[in-house]
Every structure is written in C-alpha cells, then in structure tokens.
Design a protein around this motif. Structure first.
Motif, PDB file in Angstrom:
ATOM      1  N   SER A 125       0.829  -1.210   0.000  1.00 26.56           N
ATOM      2  CA  SER A 125       0.000   0.000   0.000  1.00 26.56           C
ATOM      3  C   SER A 125       0.861   1.256   0.000  1.00 26.56           C
ATOM      4  N   ILE A 126       1.877   1.289   0.861  1.00 23.97           N
ATOM      5  CA  ILE A 126       2.752   2.459   0.937  1.00 23.97           C
ATOM      6  C   ILE A 126       3.516   2.632  -0.374  1.00 23.97           C
ATOM      7  N   PHE A 127       4.023   1.533  -0.922  1.00 25.22           N
ATOM      8  CA  PHE A 127       4.771   1.610  -2.175  1.00 25.22           C
ATOM      9  C   PHE A 127       3.895   2.155  -3.297  1.00 25.22           C
ATOM     10  N   ASN A 128       2.669   1.642  -3.396  1.00 23.87           N
ATOM     11  CA  ASN A 128       1.761   2.093  -4.455  1.00 23.87           C
ATOM     12  C   ASN A 128       1.397   3.566  -4.296  1.00 23.87           C
ATOM     13  N   LEU A 129       1.106   3.977  -3.080  1.00 24.82           N
ATOM     14  CA  LEU A 129       0.742   5.371  -2.823  1.00 24.82           C
ATOM     15  C   LEU A 129       1.923   6.308  -3.073  1.00 24.82           C
ATOM     16  N   SER A 130       3.115   5.869  -2.711  1.00 23.55           N
ATOM     17  CA  SER A 130       4.300   6.714  -2.830  1.00 23.55           C
ATOM     18  C   SER A 130       4.756   6.890  -4.274  1.00 23.55           C
ATOM     19  N   THR A 131       4.553   5.865  -5.091  1.00 22.28           N
ATOM     20  CA  THR A 131       5.038   5.924  -6.475  1.00 22.28           C
ATOM     21  C   THR A 131       3.949   6.330  -7.462  1.00 22.28           C
ATOM     22  N   GLU A 132       2.745   6.573  -6.980  1.00 26.07           N
ATOM     23  CA  GLU A 132       1.651   6.974  -7.860  1.00 26.07           C
ATOM     24  C   GLU A 132       1.985   8.309  -8.536  1.00 26.07           C
ATOM     25  N   GLY A 133       1.940   8.318  -9.868  1.00 22.82           N
ATOM     26  CA  GLY A 133       2.208   9.544 -10.609  1.00 22.82           C
ATOM     27  C   GLY A 133       3.670   9.871 -10.782  1.00 22.82           C
ATOM     28  N   LEU A 134       4.594   8.924 -10.450  1.00 26.46           N
ATOM     29  CA  LEU A 134       6.023   9.204 -10.564  1.00 26.46           C
ATOM     30  C   LEU A 134       6.585   8.904 -11.959  1.00 26.46           C
ATOM     31  N   GLY A 135       5.888   8.071 -12.730  1.00 25.89           N
ATOM     32  CA  GLY A 135       6.338   7.769 -14.076  1.00 25.89           C
ATOM     33  C   GLY A 135       7.749   7.223 -14.120  1.00 25.89           C
ATOM     34  N   LYS A 136       8.628   7.901 -14.890  1.00 23.68           N
ATOM     35  CA  LYS A 136      10.000   7.426 -15.087  1.00 23.68           C
ATOM     36  C   LYS A 136      10.860   7.515 -13.832  1.00 23.68           C
ATOM     37  N   TYR A 137      10.353   8.191 -12.793  1.00 20.06           N
ATOM     38  CA  TYR A 137      11.121   8.309 -11.551  1.00 20.06           C
ATOM     39  C   TYR A 137      10.879   7.137 -10.598  1.00 20.06           C
ATOM     40  N   THR A 138      10.010   6.219 -11.003  1.00 22.50           N
ATOM     41  CA  THR A 138       9.639   5.098 -10.138  1.00 22.50           C
ATOM     42  C   THR A 138      10.836   4.207  -9.803  1.00 22.50           C
ATOM     43  N   ALA A 139      11.678   3.920 -10.798  1.00 19.31           N
ATOM     44  CA  ALA A 139      12.831   3.045 -10.560  1.00 19.31           C
ATOM     45  C   ALA A 139      13.784   3.651  -9.531  1.00 19.31           C
ATOM     46  N   GLN A 140      14.031   4.958  -9.633  1.00 20.17           N
ATOM     47  CA  GLN A 140      14.899   5.624  -8.665  1.00 20.17           C
ATOM     48  C   GLN A 140      14.275   5.572  -7.270  1.00 20.17           C
ATOM     49  N   ALA A 141      12.959   5.757  -7.224  1.00 21.40           N
ATOM     50  CA  ALA A 141      12.254   5.708  -5.941  1.00 21.40           C
ATOM     51  C   ALA A 141      12.383   4.323  -5.311  1.00 21.40           C
ATOM     52  N   SER A 142      12.371   3.266  -6.133  1.00 20.12           N
ATOM     53  CA  SER A 142      12.499   1.904  -5.613  1.00 20.12           C
ATOM     54  C   SER A 142      13.835   1.708  -4.908  1.00 20.12           C
ATOM     55  N   GLY A 143      14.901   2.287  -5.463  1.00 21.26           N
ATOM     56  CA  GLY A 143      16.215   2.193  -4.828  1.00 21.26           C
ATOM     57  C   GLY A 143      16.240   2.887  -3.480  1.00 21.26           C
ATOM     58  N   ILE A 144      15.546   4.034  -3.407  1.00 22.98           N
ATOM     59  CA  ILE A 144      15.464   4.768  -2.138  1.00 22.98           C
ATOM     60  C   ILE A 144      14.693   3.953  -1.109  1.00 22.98           C
ATOM     61  N   PHE A 145      13.599   3.335  -1.546  1.00 23.05           N
ATOM     62  CA  PHE A 145      12.810   2.500  -0.642  1.00 23.05           C
ATOM     63  C   PHE A 145      13.633   1.351  -0.085  1.00 23.05           C
ATOM     64  N   MET A 146      14.467   0.754  -0.955  1.00 25.77           N
ATOM     65  CA  MET A 146      15.287  -0.371  -0.511  1.00 25.77           C
ATOM     66  C   MET A 146      16.253   0.077   0.586  1.00 25.77           C
ATOM     67  N   MET A 147      16.773   1.294   0.494  1.00 22.94           N
ATOM     68  CA  MET A 147      17.644   1.827   1.541  1.00 22.94           C
ATOM     69  C   MET A 147      16.881   2.002   2.851  1.00 22.94           C
ATOM     70  N   MET A 148      15.633   2.417   2.748  1.00 26.22           N
ATOM     71  CA  MET A 148      14.847   2.717   3.942  1.00 26.22           C
ATOM     72  C   MET A 148      14.390   1.478   4.701  1.00 26.22           C
ATOM     73  N   VAL A 149      14.678   0.301   4.147  1.00 23.99           N
ATOM     74  CA  VAL A 149      14.413  -0.942   4.878  1.00 23.99           C
ATOM     75  C   VAL A 149      15.245  -0.978   6.158  1.00 23.99           C
ATOM     76  N   VAL A 150      16.249  -0.111   6.232  1.00 21.88           N
ATOM     77  CA  VAL A 150      17.082  -0.010   7.437  1.00 21.88           C
ATOM     78  C   VAL A 150      16.231   0.280   8.673  1.00 21.88           C
ATOM     79  N   GLY A 151      15.031   0.794   8.468  1.00 23.31           N
ATOM     80  CA  GLY A 151      14.118   1.038   9.595  1.00 23.31           C
ATOM     81  C   GLY A 151      13.824  -0.223  10.383  1.00 23.31           C
TER      82      GLY A 151
END
Length: 436
Positions: free
Chosen positions: A362-388
């Motif tokens: 749910s968070i991933f879908n809401l966060s990447t909604e409307g990002l288009g070509k920036y979605t892949a970069q956002a995925s890398g950032i999300f992977m870093m935030m797994v540190v939480g």
C-alpha cells in the motif's frame, strides 16, 4: 537448446528463485530469535539493545547496499547479480556459524559481522528475485502469479524461522550457545550452496528494457514529489513495525524475568512459536488482501489497518501481563498443535500481523503513484529505507531496558500513527505539474 530443455531449465530456475524468495525472510528473521541466545550470555548482561543488534546489523546493510544493488542489476545482469547475492549469503551465514566457536564478546562481534554480511545478501536478492521471477514467467499475469507464489513462500519461511529456532533453544539459560541452533544455519547454507550450483548452469537472458533505462533523461528527482518524501518515512517506520512487533514479543516471552507472565518452561520455544503466529497471520493477510485489492483502494486499506493496529497496540500496552489467555501454537519439532498460556497482550500483538501484511504494498503504491519514469529511482530509495527494520527495534529495546517491554511499544504506536497520517493526508500527490 531444444524447446523441452528450455522449459525444463525455466522450471528449475523458477523453483530456485522460489527457494531464494523463502531464504530472504528465513535469513532476515534469524535476528530476533538468535538474539535471545546472545542476550542471555553473562557478558551481554541481559541487555535487550545488545540482543537485538544482530537484527539491526542485518537491516543496517540495506542503507549501504540499497542503491548499489540496483546498479549491480543493471551492470551485471540478473543471473550474475543473483549469484553474487547467493555467494554473499552463504558467507554471511557461515560467519554466524563460526561465532559459535567463540564465547562472550569476541563471539558476539563475529556474529554481528555475519549478520551484517547476510544483510548485504538479502538486499541484493530482494532487488533481483522479483524482476527475475517476472522475467522467467514472461511478464504479465504469469509473472505476477509467480511473484505471488514466491511472496507466499517468503511469508511461510518467515513463520517457520522463529518457531524452529525457539524449538531448538527450549529454555534460555546462560549456558545456551549458538551451537544449539546449528541446524538452522546448516539449512540456510545448504540452500544457498544448492541454489548457486543450479543457477550457474541455467542460461538466463536479460530483458532489453533493463538497458534502455540508462539512457533516460531526468529533469527532476524523486525528491521533488512531496508524497514520495513522506512515503519514504512511512516505509522506514513500517519495516520497523513489521519486524519489531514480533521481535520484541519474542524477547518478552523468552525473558526469564517475565515468568510471571505464565511461562514456566520452554519459554524460548513458546516465544518463538508465538512470534511465528504473527508471521503466519501476515501470510493470511496477504492472501486475503489479494482478493479485495481490486475493490478497495490502497489508501482505504492503509487507513483501516493502521487504525486497527493502533487500537491493538494501545490495549496491549494497558493490559497487565497477569491477564492471560490460552493460545494455540504449532510445535514444529513434533509437528502438532499445542496450547500455551500467554498474556492477552501477546495475542493482541500477534493480531497486528493481519494489519501489517498489507502495508508495504500500500505504501509503495501510494508513494510511487504519478512518478512515471522516476519510479525506478524511488524503488532504490525505498530499498535503503528498509534499514528502519533495524533502527526501530533498537529504539524500542532501549526503552524496554528502562521501562519494561509493553510500555516500550509506544515506539510502534507512534510509527503506526504516522502511517495513518500518511494514508489520510500525506499520500496525496500535490506535485502533478512535474512532467513524468
């Protein structure tokens, strides 16, 4: 290669990916139950913060490997990236095994090194397994189906890990050692070794699309989107909640000082089995949500689950540990259902697994909604935030050492409240003017 051989190779590759999907949660979920062993050592002094440090090191690796793993996938391709992740995983688990030959602080430090290296592995595998299964399935519905099956096995493996470790430990004493759980480490190393050998002989062709993305021009960055920035925080606290609730529960029920909670013998076994029920409910929640996801929006799903999660945590914090309930558990060694008397608070926290099961998607879908070509970069950032998943449990256990286990759950209550805020308001895209 004939069509039949290609199909056979594809099936073997898919099965191998399923095993790796399961290994991601198997290796990740070793942190909390094995931490029960280390915190019981005289040199550690029963510190919950030090006990959870293996879990922290595992997730801390994501901070360093999140973006490099994505670049590795682009440069090396799917197969070589997967093989690298498998090899690193074997080394990480092997170092954890070696920690059993040293006692006290030296052995603990070796264990933490192994957990950190294992974290590199699961980060790499997390990056490659999903797209690789999609590739092997030919994309579309078939690719999505394979990922759904892999996700189910991932949850099942996550359920078994604390259950198996707890059963091997039994009752934790100062004499309990890493050698008591060697069976679990041997299983992990055997799967990694077999996966490496099998995957080495299977030809896998990378999709052309993976190379095209390197030529794409970006006028802005994912950070230009407010809902993405707030979503990154939501992912950070979510992983902390997902991992921390069962991890803290395992510590609580396994702690010798908590015998008043109705646990007299085999506390670690019961603690591991109860934590496993949380992961089992996450599996159930994911299966159920797949049937309603087409009719209920991610925002609605997040709003409801975070609300229920906050209520469950509040009640669990307020109820005295002497208020108990008989809870059905699964004894993995005897392969039968057993019953144990546990605090009602434990049962309520287990039920949180139903709530957290839908939050990542749910968070991933809401966060990447409307990002288009920036979605892949956002995925890398999300992977870093797994540190939480490493940070929040350390914070919670810091307060557990000061004020006790149940009061320390305010950390996850606040995290749940933030996710509620994100679902209701923070996830709205207010940057629709940015070209994507």
């Amino acid at each position: 290669m004939s069509q039949t051989n290609k199909q056979n190779s594809s099936i073997i590759a898919i099965v191998t990916m399923f095993f790796l999907y399961a290994m991601i949660s198997f290796v990740t979920n070793l942190g909390a139950p094995i931490g029960v062993i280390w915190k019981s050592q005289p040199e550690i002094g029963g510190s919950n913060v030090l006990g959870i440090m293996g879990n922290f090191m595992n997730f801390f690796a994501y901070l360093f490997m999140g973006i490099p793993a994505g670049k590795m996938l682009t440069k090396l391709g799917y197969k070589k990236t997967a093989l690298t992740g498998i090899a690193v995983g074997f080394i990480g688990v092997f170092i954890q095994y070696l920690s059993g030959f040293s006692s006290g602080i030296p052995g603990f430090c070796i264990y933490l090194l192994g957990a950190f290296i294992s974290g590199f592995s699961v980060c790499i595998l997390n990056t490659v397994v999903n797209p690789m299964l999609n590739l092997l399935g030919g994309g579309g519905n078939r690719g999505n189906q394979l990922n759904m099956i892999g996700g189910t096995l991932n949850s099942l493996s996550g359920t078994m890990t604390p259950m198996l470790v707890g059963a091997l430990i039994g009752t934790v004493t100062k004499d309990t050692q890493m050698a008591d759980v060697n069976l679990v480490l041997f299983i992990a190393m055997a799967v990694f070794a077999a996966a490496f050998v099998i995957l080495s002989f299977i030809p896998i062709k990378d999709p052309e699309a993976a190379r095209v993305t390197a030529e794409t021009k970006f006028e802005h960055s994912p950070w230009s989107f407010r809902h993405l920035k707030l979503g990154v925080i939501a992912i950070f606290v979510y992983v902390g909640v997902e991992v921390g609730i069962p991890g803290g529960l395992n510590f609580f029920l396994s702690d010798p000082s908590e015998r008043g909670a109705g646990l007299l013998e085999n506390a670690a076994t019961i603690g591991g089995a109860v934590a496993a029920m949380y992961w089992l409910l996450m599996l159930v929640g994911r299966l159920c949500s797949s049937f309603i996801a087409a009719k209920v929006s991610a925002r609605q799903l997040m709003t409801v689950t975070t609300s229920v999660g906050m209520i469950l945590i509040i009640i669990a914090m307020l109820l005295p540990k002497t208020t108990t309930v008989t809870m059905p558990l699964f004894d993995i060694m005897k392969f039968q259902v057993t019953y144990a008397t546990v605090p009602v608070s434990a049962l309520l926290l287990v039920l949180c697994g139903l709530c957290t099961s839908v939050m990542w998607t749910s968070i991933f879908n809401l966060s990447t909604e409307g990002l288009g070509k920036y979605t892949a970069q956002a995925s890398g950032i999300f992977m870093m935030m797994v540190v939480g998943g490493g940070v929040l449990p350390v914070v919670q256990n810091f307060f557990a050492d000061i004020m006790g286990y149940m009061p320390s759950y305010f950390v996850y209550l606040l995290a749940m409240a933030y996710m509620f805020f994100y679902a209701v308001w923070g996830s709205k895209n207010v940057n629709k003017d940015i070209p994507v």
